[in-house]
Design a protein around this motif. Structure first.
Motif, PDB file in Angstrom:
ATOM      1  N   VAL A   2       0.812  -1.207   0.000  1.00  0.00           N
ATOM      2  CA  VAL A   2       0.000   0.000   0.000  1.00  0.00           C
ATOM      3  C   VAL A   2       0.850   1.263   0.000  1.00  0.00           C
ATOM      4  O   VAL A   2       0.384   2.338  -0.359  1.00  0.00           O
ATOM      5  N   CYS A   3       2.100   1.137   0.382  1.00  0.00           N
ATOM      6  CA  CYS A   3       2.916   2.328   0.549  1.00  0.00           C
ATOM      7  C   CYS A   3       3.083   3.071  -0.783  1.00  0.00           C
ATOM      8  O   CYS A   3       3.673   2.536  -1.718  1.00  0.00           O
ATOM      9  N   PRO A   4       2.557   4.285  -0.890  1.00  0.00           N
ATOM     10  CA  PRO A   4       2.642   4.988  -2.170  1.00  0.00           C
ATOM     11  C   PRO A   4       4.069   5.366  -2.541  1.00  0.00           C
ATOM     12  O   PRO A   4       4.387   5.504  -3.714  1.00  0.00           O
TER      13      PRO A   4
ATOM     14  N   PHE B  73      -0.864   5.287   5.510  1.00  0.00           N
ATOM     15  CA  PHE B  73      -1.560   4.159   4.889  1.00  0.00           C
ATOM     16  C   PHE B  73      -1.063   2.820   5.427  1.00  0.00           C
ATOM     17  O   PHE B  73      -1.818   1.863   5.490  1.00  0.00           O
ATOM     18  N   CYS B  74       0.227   2.752   5.781  1.00  0.00           N
ATOM     19  CA  CYS B  74       0.739   1.485   6.293  1.00  0.00           C
ATOM     20  C   CYS B  74       0.016   1.117   7.581  1.00  0.00           C
ATOM     21  O   CYS B  74      -0.409  -0.023   7.764  1.00  0.00           O
ATOM     22  N   GLU B  75      -0.146   2.099   8.450  1.00  0.00           N
ATOM     23  CA  GLU B  75      -0.844   1.826   9.697  1.00  0.00           C
ATOM     24  C   GLU B  75      -2.296   1.442   9.424  1.00  0.00           C
ATOM     25  O   GLU B  75      -2.851   0.546  10.054  1.00  0.00           O
TER      26      GLU B  75
ATOM     27  N   LYS C  45      12.094   8.418   1.740  1.00  0.00           N
ATOM     28  CA  LYS C  45      11.032   8.183   0.773  1.00  0.00           C
ATOM     29  C   LYS C  45       9.662   8.371   1.393  1.00  0.00           C
ATOM     30  O   LYS C  45       8.733   8.796   0.730  1.00  0.00           O
ATOM     31  N   CYS C  46       9.551   8.021   2.654  1.00  0.00           N
ATOM     32  CA  CYS C  46       8.244   8.017   3.325  1.00  0.00           C
ATOM     33  C   CYS C  46       7.614   9.403   3.275  1.00  0.00           C
ATOM     34  O   CYS C  46       8.288  10.414   3.479  1.00  0.00           O
ATOM     35  N   ILE C  47       6.316   9.433   2.993  1.00  0.00           N
ATOM     36  CA  ILE C  47       5.622  10.718   3.001  1.00  0.00           C
ATOM     37  C   ILE C  47       4.677  10.823   4.202  1.00  0.00           C
ATOM     38  O   ILE C  47       3.828  11.696   4.255  1.00  0.00           O
TER      39      ILE C  47
END
Ligand code: SF4
Ligand code: SF4
Lengths: 417, 162
Positions: free
Chosen positions: B72-74, B107-109, B101-103
């Motif tokens: 799911v990680c965009p 969504f991960c949670e 990279k993480c924004i």
């Protein structure tokens, strides 16, 4: 000595008044500008292309980063397009929450615009006051979505979570006495809605303060009145929207003309300017602050009286609640399916637009029936406003460039995408 | 009459004095500035800061290597490798998040079926070199262990809404 003719001046891209990374090549005749050539693309991140490679929902977070002063409005335009494609409608409460958050966003945007515009033109004080009020609204953002700016809160079929019943409070520290802490937490005793209600009551007085500082101020007027005039016909021809168009005297507002969500149930006015100069655009935005406060007030009243679901109960589009997901095999399958593959949309093309603080923000999606858009086109208001820069600034002085950039309210996340 | 009045008003600096009155009034109001390191702005249970991996109360790590968060990680910030343990359960051998990279979209949670990956309230974390941007499984579990009380309280506060 040779006669000094015209010369070229490079403005930006790291100029503090360039509101991001605008680079202008100015052709000058003495102090007068004969041609302005905006160079854009320094903040290009390829959002549209990026969206083609991931399921619909995963691009929501990237919409926040387009116009990073109007986060939720961008999400709104994108989500609305997906909903139109899917043919779904979110529950009424979700629509009210979206409208309320849109208006909070509008106030956030206009406050930042007012502060920085003032700062560019030479009025420091308003900046300090607007950021004080912005902080309150950013706290609302944070309480509702979990992020102070990049909310990722709207979803096709509603919003992620309902508004929280408690507003986060300041913690005691050695720096604040008990009385002071109580004063700081006074508005935070209740829910987010109570906080917003309180905000709406004190905010008009704050707008009065900004107006006292600026509206009649002679320096402010000298810098703004009759600067960069655009007539109504020309404004339409240039594709202006939002306050830029309304400042020129055209009463065009998508919230009134093509009401989306629940705007047709709400009572508000659309301010319109007469001269189409920077000063009128300033006045229009100031009045929009007041009108947004009115809309938030009405939404707060409705939301208090009408609890209900905030997400569509359709497991094909919107994930089931966590409780269901943990209890029920079918829900778990839906959960896995939605978070890996997403949902497929019927093939077709849609365009949906919202009235973002800066103008019409639209998303045009072409779908080939897959779980990701075949093509996403974003219609940013600022890009179109910026392209009129050359015409507007011609014949003005160098100092007016800064006024115009402020008045255009450009944000480069959106221009460059 | 109007031009005359305008002239007098402008001569008497009326609007400037009114502006000064506003700033003067604010001079004596409570300052809204926070003394930063000691005082921080309020944070809600929904805050999305640094990630952590959680454990069950018996000390077993929650993550079952379902790779939903990876999918799911965009920003494609999560990398997972998994294996089957001797007791037959699937666990991760590698769980890395690239913080550059993480924004911080959360969504991960949202996707994790066992509430393993969470975004905590920690918002000032620092790195001394570029390599430290990738945080591995040990570090994530360590953060989870350290802040478990806070994390659990935040999830409990937000449970009715999710
Ligand atoms: S918060 Fe978003 S970007 Fe960051 S790791 Fe989680 S899913 Fe990926
Ligand atoms: S953290 Fe959660 S979503 Fe990610 S692999 Fe582990 S169990 Fe699956």
């Amino acid at each position: 000595m040779a006669e000094f003719q015209s010369y070229t001046l490079n403005f930006g891209p790291q100029h503090p008044a360039a509101h991001g990374v605008l680079r202008l090549i100015l052709e000058m005749e003495g102090e007068t500008i004969t041609r302005a050539d905006p160079h854009v693309g320094l903040l290009h991140r390829g959002t549209e292309k990026l969206a083609e490679s991931k399921p619909y929902n995963q691009s929501i977070g990237y919409m926040d980063r387009l116009d990073y002063m109007a986060m939720m409005c961008n999400e709104h335009g994108y989500v609305l397009a997906i909903e139109k494609l899917l043919g779904i409608e979110p529950p009424l409460r979700a629509q009210y929450i979206r409208v309320m958050m849109d208006e909070v966003t509008r106030i956030l945007n206009h406050l930042l615009w007012l502060g920085t515009h003032g700062l560019d033109v030479g009025a420091m004080t308003a900046f300090l006051y607007t950021f004080r009020e912005r902080e309150d609204l950013i706290d609302v953002y944070e309480a509702v979505s979990g992020a102070r700016m990049h909310a990722a809160y709207y979803r096709p079929g509603g919003v992620y979570r309902d508004l929280p019943e408690r507003m986060p409070k300041y913690e005691p520290t050695p720096y604040r006495g008990e009385k002071e802490l109580r004063e700081m937490n006074r508005a935070r005793e209740g829910s987010v809605l109570d906080f917003l209600d309180d905000f709406c009551h004190r905010f008009p007085a704050c707008i009065d303060d900004y107006e006292t500082l600026l509206t009649e101020n002679r320096i402010w007027k000298q810098r703004l009145v009759d600067v960069c005039v655009v007539g109504p016909e020309r404004a339409k021809a240039l594709g202006f929207t939002g306050p830029m168009l309304r400042g020129s005297g055209v009463a065009w507002d998508l919230r009134k003309k093509q009401p989306y969500e629940v705007y047709d149930r709400l009572d508000f006015d659309v301010p319109v300017g007469t001269n189409g100069d920077c000063y009128d655009r300033y006045l229009v935005r100031m009045e929009e602050l007041r009108q947004s406060t009115r809309i938030i007030n009405q939404c707060v009243d409705w939301l208090r009286a009408n609890p209900g679901p905030v997400r569509l109960d359709d497991p094909k589009v919107s994930p089931p609640s966590r409780e269901e997901m943990k209890d029920d095999m079918e829900s778990l399958i839906h959960h896995f399916k939605l978070f890996t593959e997403g949902y497929c949309t019927p093939p077709g093309e849609v365009y949906a637009a919202v009235e973002a603080p800066k103008g019409e923000f639209g998303a045009y999606i072409v779908s080939d029936g897959a779980n990701k858009p075949y093509r996403l086109k974003i219609r940013p208001p600022c890009y179109i406003h910026l392209s009129a820069m050359d015409e507007m600034i011609r014949g003005h002085m160098l100092a007016d460039v800064v006024t115009l950039i402020g008045s255009l309210d450009v944000v480069f996340g959106e221009v460059d995408r | 009459m109007r031009p005359l009045r305008e002239y007098v008003r402008s001569f008497l600096l009326v609007e400037l004095l009114q502006g000064l009155r506003v700033t003067g009034r604010h001079l004596f109001k409570r300052s809204v500035t926070l003394e930063f390191p000691e005082e921080v702005a309020p944070k809600s249970p929904r805050f999305r800061g640094l990630h952590a991996l959680r454990r069950y109360p018996n000390g077993e790590e929650r993550c079952i290597a379902c790779k939903l968060c990876e999918a799911v990680c965009p920003a494609l910030a999560i990398t997972i490798d998994s294996h089957q343990r001797a007791d037959g359960t699937r666990r991760t051998t590698r769980y890395e998040i690239d913080l550059f990279k993480c924004i911080y979209c959360g969504f991960c949670e949202e996707s994790c079926p066992v509430d393993s990956i969470v975004e905590t309230r920690i918002d000032w974390h620092l790195m001394e070199s570029r390599e430290q941007r990738v945080i591995g499984k040990e570090r994530l579990l360590e953060i989870g262990d350290q802040y478990e009380a806070q994390i659990a309280a935040d999830r409990a506060a937000d449970a009715p809404y999710r």
